[in-house]
Design a protein around this motif. Structure first.
Motif, PDB file in Angstrom:
ATOM      1  N   VAL A 172       0.839  -1.206   0.000  1.00 16.35           N
ATOM      2  CA  VAL A 172       0.000   0.000   0.000  1.00 16.35           C
ATOM      3  C   VAL A 172       0.869   1.249   0.000  1.00 16.35           C
ATOM      4  CG1 VAL A 172      -1.668   1.317   1.345  1.00 16.35           C
ATOM      5  CG2 VAL A 172      -1.959  -1.139   1.098  1.00 16.35           C
ATOM      6  N   ASN A 173       1.944   1.257   0.803  1.00 20.63           N
ATOM      7  CA  ASN A 173       2.841   2.414   0.842  1.00 20.63           C
ATOM      8  C   ASN A 173       3.518   2.631  -0.511  1.00 20.63           C
ATOM      9  OD1 ASN A 173       2.243   2.865   3.548  1.00 20.63           O
ATOM     10  ND2 ASN A 173       3.982   1.671   4.299  1.00 20.63           N
ATOM     11  N   ASP A 174       3.918   1.539  -1.152  1.00 20.88           N
ATOM     12  CA  ASP A 174       4.551   1.657  -2.473  1.00 20.88           C
ATOM     13  C   ASP A 174       3.565   2.196  -3.501  1.00 20.88           C
ATOM     14  OD1 ASP A 174       6.784   0.992  -4.397  1.00 20.88           O
ATOM     15  OD2 ASP A 174       5.205  -0.268  -5.215  1.00 20.88           O
ATOM     16  N   LEU A 175       2.324   1.749  -3.424  1.00 22.00           N
ATOM     17  CA  LEU A 175       1.304   2.227  -4.361  1.00 22.00           C
ATOM     18  C   LEU A 175       1.034   3.712  -4.147  1.00 22.00           C
ATOM     19  CD1 LEU A 175      -0.786   1.594  -6.541  1.00 22.00           C
ATOM     20  CD2 LEU A 175      -2.383   0.920  -4.739  1.00 22.00           C
ATOM     21  N   GLU A 176       0.929   4.144  -2.895  1.00 16.13           N
ATOM     22  CA  GLU A 176       0.705   5.563  -2.615  1.00 16.13           C
ATOM     23  C   GLU A 176       1.874   6.417  -3.091  1.00 16.13           C
ATOM     24  OE1 GLU A 176       0.026   5.687   1.555  1.00 16.13           O
ATOM     25  OE2 GLU A 176      -2.107   5.167   1.399  1.00 16.13           O
ATOM     26  N   SER A 177       3.100   5.902  -2.929  1.00 14.18           N
ATOM     27  CA  SER A 177       4.278   6.641  -3.377  1.00 14.18           C
ATOM     28  C   SER A 177       4.283   6.799  -4.893  1.00 14.18           C
ATOM     29  CB  SER A 177       5.549   5.917  -2.912  1.00 14.18           C
ATOM     30  OG  SER A 177       6.703   6.557  -3.396  1.00 14.18           O
ATOM     31  N   ARG A 178       3.900   5.761  -5.609  1.00 14.26           N
ATOM     32  CA  ARG A 178       3.867   5.832  -7.070  1.00 14.26           C
ATOM     33  C   ARG A 178       2.783   6.791  -7.550  1.00 14.26           C
ATOM     34  NH1 ARG A 178       6.439   1.786 -10.002  1.00 14.26           N
ATOM     35  NH2 ARG A 178       7.531   0.232  -8.731  1.00 14.26           N
ATOM     36  N   LEU A 179       1.641   6.768  -6.882  1.00 17.04           N
ATOM     37  CA  LEU A 179       0.554   7.666  -7.283  1.00 17.04           C
ATOM     38  C   LEU A 179       0.919   9.127  -7.054  1.00 17.04           C
ATOM     39  CD1 LEU A 179      -2.579   5.708  -5.961  1.00 17.04           C
ATOM     40  CD2 LEU A 179      -1.913   6.063  -8.335  1.00 17.04           C
ATOM     41  N   SER A 180       1.590   9.407  -5.940  1.00 17.74           N
ATOM     42  CA  SER A 180       1.944  10.793  -5.632  1.00 17.74           C
ATOM     43  C   SER A 180       3.050  11.326  -6.540  1.00 17.74           C
ATOM     44  CB  SER A 180       2.390  10.901  -4.168  1.00 17.74           C
ATOM     45  OG  SER A 180       3.526  10.086  -3.933  1.00 17.74           O
ATOM     46  N   SER A 181       3.946  10.435  -7.009  1.00 16.89           N
ATOM     47  CA  SER A 181       5.043  10.871  -7.872  1.00 16.89           C
ATOM     48  C   SER A 181       4.696  10.812  -9.351  1.00 16.89           C
ATOM     49  CB  SER A 181       6.284  10.012  -7.611  1.00 16.89           C
ATOM     50  OG  SER A 181       6.014   8.647  -7.925  1.00 16.89           O
ATOM     51  N   GLY A 182       3.537  10.252  -9.677  1.00 15.17           N
ATOM     52  CA  GLY A 182       3.139  10.154 -11.076  1.00 15.17           C
ATOM     53  C   GLY A 182       3.843   9.061 -11.835  1.00 15.17           C
ATOM     54  N   ALA A 183       4.519   8.178 -11.133  1.00 15.13           N
ATOM     55  CA  ALA A 183       5.223   7.080 -11.801  1.00 15.13           C
ATOM     56  C   ALA A 183       4.212   6.079 -12.342  1.00 15.13           C
ATOM     57  CB  ALA A 183       6.171   6.392 -10.822  1.00 15.13           C
ATOM     58  N   PRO A 184       4.545   5.397 -13.455  1.00 17.83           N
ATOM     59  CA  PRO A 184       3.599   4.404 -14.007  1.00 17.83           C
ATOM     60  C   PRO A 184       3.443   3.229 -13.071  1.00 17.83           C
ATOM     61  CG  PRO A 184       5.719   4.291 -15.129  1.00 17.83           C
ATOM     62  CD  PRO A 184       5.771   5.519 -14.259  1.00 17.83           C
ATOM     63  N   LEU A 185       2.251   2.722 -13.001  1.00 19.52           N
ATOM     64  CA  LEU A 185       1.950   1.579 -12.148  1.00 19.52           C
ATOM     65  C   LEU A 185       2.127   0.302 -12.940  1.00 19.52           C
ATOM     66  CD1 LEU A 185      -1.258   2.893 -10.353  1.00 19.52           C
ATOM     67  CD2 LEU A 185       1.104   3.005  -9.583  1.00 19.52           C
ATOM     68  N   HIS A 186       2.902  -0.590 -12.402  1.00 23.54           N
ATOM     69  CA  HIS A 186       3.133  -1.889 -13.057  1.00 23.54           C
ATOM     70  C   HIS A 186       2.196  -2.921 -12.467  1.00 23.54           C
ATOM     71  CE1 HIS A 186       6.684  -0.285 -15.033  1.00 23.54           C
ATOM     72  NE2 HIS A 186       7.074   0.193 -13.851  1.00 23.54           N
ATOM     73  N   ALA A 187       1.857  -3.913 -13.266  1.00 25.30           N
ATOM     74  CA  ALA A 187       0.985  -4.981 -12.787  1.00 25.30           C
ATOM     75  C   ALA A 187       1.690  -5.774 -11.717  1.00 25.30           C
ATOM     76  CB  ALA A 187       0.572  -5.893 -13.946  1.00 25.30           C
ATOM     77  N   MET A 188       0.937  -6.253 -10.761  1.00 26.70           N
ATOM     78  CA  MET A 188       1.492  -7.085  -9.702  1.00 26.70           C
ATOM     79  C   MET A 188       2.014  -8.384 -10.308  1.00 26.70           C
ATOM     80  SD  MET A 188       1.119  -5.161  -7.177  1.00 26.70           S
ATOM     81  CE  MET A 188       1.567  -6.306  -5.881  1.00 26.70           C
ATOM     82  N   PRO A 189       3.029  -9.001  -9.680  1.00 30.56           N
ATOM     83  CA  PRO A 189       3.598 -10.241 -10.244  1.00 30.56           C
ATOM     84  C   PRO A 189       2.589 -11.353 -10.383  1.00 30.56           C
ATOM     85  CG  PRO A 189       5.053  -9.309  -8.581  1.00 30.56           C
ATOM     86  CD  PRO A 189       3.781  -8.519  -8.534  1.00 30.56           C
ATOM     87  N   ASN A 190       1.633 -11.421  -9.462  1.00 36.57           N
ATOM     88  CA  ASN A 190       0.666 -12.518  -9.515  1.00 36.57           C
ATOM     89  C   ASN A 190      -0.608 -12.124 -10.248  1.00 36.57           C
ATOM     90  OD1 ASN A 190      -0.178 -10.699  -7.665  1.00 36.57           O
ATOM     91  ND2 ASN A 190      -0.783 -12.195  -6.101  1.00 36.57           N
ATOM     92  N   GLN A 191      -0.597 -10.958 -10.900  1.00 42.03           N
ATOM     93  CA  GLN A 191      -1.785 -10.517 -11.607  1.00 42.03           C
ATOM     94  C   GLN A 191      -1.792 -11.090 -13.014  1.00 42.03           C
ATOM     95  OE1 GLN A 191      -2.179  -6.292 -11.785  1.00 42.03           O
ATOM     96  NE2 GLN A 191      -4.114  -6.317 -12.878  1.00 42.03           N
ATOM     97  N   ARG A 192      -2.922 -11.587 -13.445  1.00 38.78           N
ATOM     98  CA  ARG A 192      -3.023 -12.173 -14.771  1.00 38.78           C
ATOM     99  C   ARG A 192      -3.062 -11.071 -15.822  1.00 38.78           C
ATOM    100  NH1 ARG A 192      -7.600 -16.956 -14.230  1.00 38.78           N
ATOM    101  NH2 ARG A 192      -6.473 -18.239 -12.722  1.00 38.78           N
ATOM    102  N   PRO A 193      -2.399 -11.290 -16.968  1.00 39.06           N
ATOM    103  CA  PRO A 193      -2.461 -10.270 -18.018  1.00 39.06           C
ATOM    104  C   PRO A 193      -3.871 -10.146 -18.566  1.00 39.06           C
ATOM    105  CG  PRO A 193      -1.419 -12.285 -18.823  1.00 39.06           C
ATOM    106  CD  PRO A 193      -1.584 -12.452 -17.336  1.00 39.06           C
ATOM    107  N   ALA A 194      -4.187  -8.920 -19.007  1.00 42.65           N
ATOM    108  CA  ALA A 194      -5.528  -8.680 -19.543  1.00 42.65           C
ATOM    109  C   ALA A 194      -5.735  -9.503 -20.807  1.00 42.65           C
ATOM    110  CB  ALA A 194      -5.713  -7.196 -19.847  1.00 42.65           C
ATOM    111  N   ALA A 195      -6.928 -10.031 -20.939  1.00 37.75           N
ATOM    112  CA  ALA A 195      -7.239 -10.860 -22.102  1.00 37.75           C
ATOM    113  C   ALA A 195      -7.273 -10.010 -23.358  1.00 37.75           C
ATOM    114  CB  ALA A 195      -8.586 -11.563 -21.892  1.00 37.75           C
ATOM    115  N   ARG A 196      -6.699 -10.514 -24.416  1.00 39.63           N
ATOM    116  CA  ARG A 196      -6.706  -9.791 -25.682  1.00 39.63           C
ATOM    117  C   ARG A 196      -8.093  -9.828 -26.305  1.00 39.63           C
ATOM    118  NH1 ARG A 196      -1.146 -11.836 -28.660  1.00 39.63           N
ATOM    119  NH2 ARG A 196       0.319 -11.068 -27.057  1.00 39.63           N
ATOM    120  N   PRO A 197      -8.499  -8.711 -26.929  1.00 36.86           N
ATOM    121  CA  PRO A 197      -9.815  -8.733 -27.575  1.00 36.86           C
ATOM    122  C   PRO A 197      -9.807  -9.698 -28.748  1.00 36.86           C
ATOM    123  CG  PRO A 197      -8.597  -6.741 -28.140  1.00 36.86           C
ATOM    124  CD  PRO A 197      -7.817  -7.423 -27.068  1.00 36.86           C
TER     125      PRO A 197
END
Length: 213
Positions: free
Chosen positions: A160-185
């Motif tokens: 949560v702290n890392d996410l808040e830091s990224r949001l405040s600095s405007g850095a791009p958010l990367h997908a979590m390691p265990n997050q499944r990639p979005a399905a292609r249309p």
């Protein structure tokens, strides 16, 4: 205290016969205590969150006639010993117990151990007041087995702290390691082309009708 000790010694003497001397297990049963290796098995299973061996071992001790409140008391002392082992505080026990205690204490978080000692101490008091003390003990042990570990809470807090830091600095958010990639249309199917091919079809030459002169 001396009078109580003499009373226990008198009871222990009744356990001896000409064929069999008083054994350590007899004294532990008389005092309501639990073996050191059993306590280590308890804490190992609790650390792993394995409720089945914890409840089975507790049921075996209850079947031997041990009081539920005394079982909770022995467990609270054992987990307090784990906390003391982390702090390098001297502990009474056999050499094998102290060695295993020191190794096992490193698997627990200090805050987690403090909370478990407090919970087991409260469980002992609940068992003494309860009309169904065995049931109270098993419910309490089940709750401790399925606790939310402090290490998991710390990892969640760090994320949560890392996410808040990224949001405040405007850095791009990367997908979590265990997050499944979005399905292609789905790719739209292309309709087959029905246009005639000029290379394969010969041009038709219409002949004009002859006019009479």
């Amino acid at each position: 205290g001396l009078r109580d000790a003499l009373g226990l010694l008198d009871q222990a003497s009744l356990l001896a016969t000409s064929e069999k001397q008083v054994q350590l297990d007899d004294l532990l049963l008389l005092l309501g205590s639990v073996k050191e290796d059993v306590l280590l098995e308890f804490s190992k299973a609790i650390k792993e969150g394995s409720a089945e061996p914890v409840l089975q071992t507790a049921g075996g001790l209850l079947g031997e006639g041990r009081e539920p409140a005394l079982i909770a008391l022995e467990l609270s002392k054992h987990f307090l010993n784990l906390a003391k082992a982390q702090l390098k505080i001297p502990i009474l026990g056999s050499p094998s117990y102290l060695e295993a205690l020191s190794a096992q204490s490193q698997l627990f978080d200090k805050t987690e151990l403090a909370q478990m000692v407090e919970q087991l101490s409260a469980l002992e008091q609940s068992c003494r007041r309860s009309t169904q003390s065995a049931l109270t003990l098993e419910i309490g042990l089940l709750s401790i087995c399925h606790r939310l570990e402090i290490t998991e809470l710390k990892q969640l807090k760090d994320k949560v702290n890392d996410l808040e830091s990224r949001l405040s600095s405007g850095a791009p958010l990367h997908a979590m390691p265990n997050q499944r990639p979005a399905a292609r249309p789905p790719v739209a199917a292309q309709a087959p082309s029905h246009a005639p091919s000029h290379a394969s079809q010969p041009a038709a030459h219409a002949q004009a009708p002859a006019h009479p002169t």
